[in-house]
Structure formats: C-alpha cells, structure tokens
Scaffold this motif. Structure first.
Motif, PDB file in Angstrom:
ATOM      1  N   TYR A   1     117.498  31.710   1.700  1.00 19.34           N
ATOM      2  CA  TYR A   1     118.025  30.974   0.551  1.00 19.34           C
ATOM      3  C   TYR A   1     119.000  29.885   0.977  1.00 19.34           C
ATOM      4  N   LEU A   2     118.977  28.801   0.230  1.00 16.17           N
ATOM      5  CA  LEU A   2     119.950  27.727   0.344  1.00 16.17           C
ATOM      6  C   LEU A   2     120.874  27.839  -0.856  1.00 16.17           C
ATOM      7  N   VAL A   3     122.161  27.930  -0.588  1.00 16.32           N
ATOM      8  CA  VAL A   3     123.170  27.966  -1.649  1.00 16.32           C
ATOM      9  C   VAL A   3     123.890  26.629  -1.611  1.00 16.32           C
TER      10      VAL A   3
ATOM     11  N   PRO B   1     125.947  22.753   1.958  1.00 16.34           N
ATOM     12  CA  PRO B   1     124.918  23.788   2.008  1.00 16.34           C
ATOM     13  C   PRO B   1     125.439  25.053   2.684  1.00 16.34           C
ATOM     14  N   VAL B   2     125.013  26.189   2.180  1.00 12.92           N
ATOM     15  CA  VAL B   2     125.280  27.482   2.810  1.00 12.92           C
ATOM     16  C   VAL B   2     123.939  28.204   2.828  1.00 12.92           C
ATOM     17  N   TYR B   3     123.603  28.798   3.958  1.00 13.55           N
ATOM     18  CA  TYR B   3     122.327  29.496   4.084  1.00 13.55           C
ATOM     19  C   TYR B   3     122.593  30.992   4.149  1.00 13.55           C
ATOM     20  N   VAL B   4     121.787  31.756   3.423  1.00 11.29           N
ATOM     21  CA  VAL B   4     121.940  33.210   3.419  1.00 11.29           C
ATOM     22  C   VAL B   4     120.579  33.866   3.627  1.00 11.29           C
ATOM     23  N   GLU B   5     120.627  35.079   4.165  1.00 13.37           N
ATOM     24  CA  GLU B   5     119.398  35.807   4.467  1.00 13.37           C
ATOM     25  C   GLU B   5     118.919  36.669   3.309  1.00 13.37           C
TER      26      GLU B   5
ATOM     27  N   ASP C   1     115.208  29.170  -3.156  1.00 18.22           N
ATOM     28  CA  ASP C   1     114.399  29.859  -2.160  1.00 18.22           C
ATOM     29  C   ASP C   1     113.952  28.782  -1.174  1.00 18.22           C
ATOM     30  N   LEU C   2     114.186  28.992   0.110  1.00 17.54           N
ATOM     31  CA  LEU C   2     113.877  27.966   1.113  1.00 17.54           C
ATOM     32  C   LEU C   2     112.390  27.651   1.228  1.00 17.54           C
TER      33      LEU C   2
END
Length: 83
Positions: free
Chosen positions: A32-34, A46-50, A75-76
């Motif tokens: 995911y891109l937040v 941008p913050v990326y999470v698993e 959703d990436l």
C-alpha cells in the motif's frame, strides 16, 4: 488530484504515479501507498506499508489535530484507492 475544500492543496497526478511505481519496484514487499499531509512541511509525502492494518496508526486528515495526517491510501498493484 485532491482538489477542493476537503484537501489542503492539490497533488499532481504524475507525482502519484511516480510514488506508485516506486512502491512496486521496492525490494521490500510493500502492498500500500499511504499519502500523508505534513502540516509542518505543508506538503504531501508518500509512506509505504506492507499490511493494511498499518493504516490504522495514521490519523485521518480533518479528523485529528496531528502534524502528519493520512489523506488517502492506495493498493500499489491495482491502484485502487482504499481510503
């Protein structure tokens, strides 16, 4: 993108595309891109999470008096906006 009174300022769609691509190309398996609005910097980041559960740790824009606020999450891989 993000135009209107519900958002602090517009975001260039090409920048969003760059962030999505960067997340997909990462060696870490992000899902995911937040998109965070930083009140102190007056800019998006941008913050990326698993995992989707990680989204809960970010207060939403307009709902909390914090300096880093969640504006949207994507959703990436499908590029679907989930928040």
């Amino acid at each position: 993108m993000f135009e209107g009174p519900n958002y602090p300022q517009p975001l260039d769609e090409s920048l969003l595309d760059e962030w999505l691509e960067k997340g997909r190309l990462s060696k870490i398996p992000y899902a995911y891109l937040v998109i965070i609005w930083d009140e102190l910097e007056a800019s998006y980041a941008p913050v990326y999470v698993e995992q989707r559960s990680e989204l809960q740790k970010y207060p939403r824009y307009g709902q909390a008096p914090d300096h880093q606020l969640l504006v949207a999450a994507y959703d990436l891989y499908s590029e679907t906006r989930i928040i």
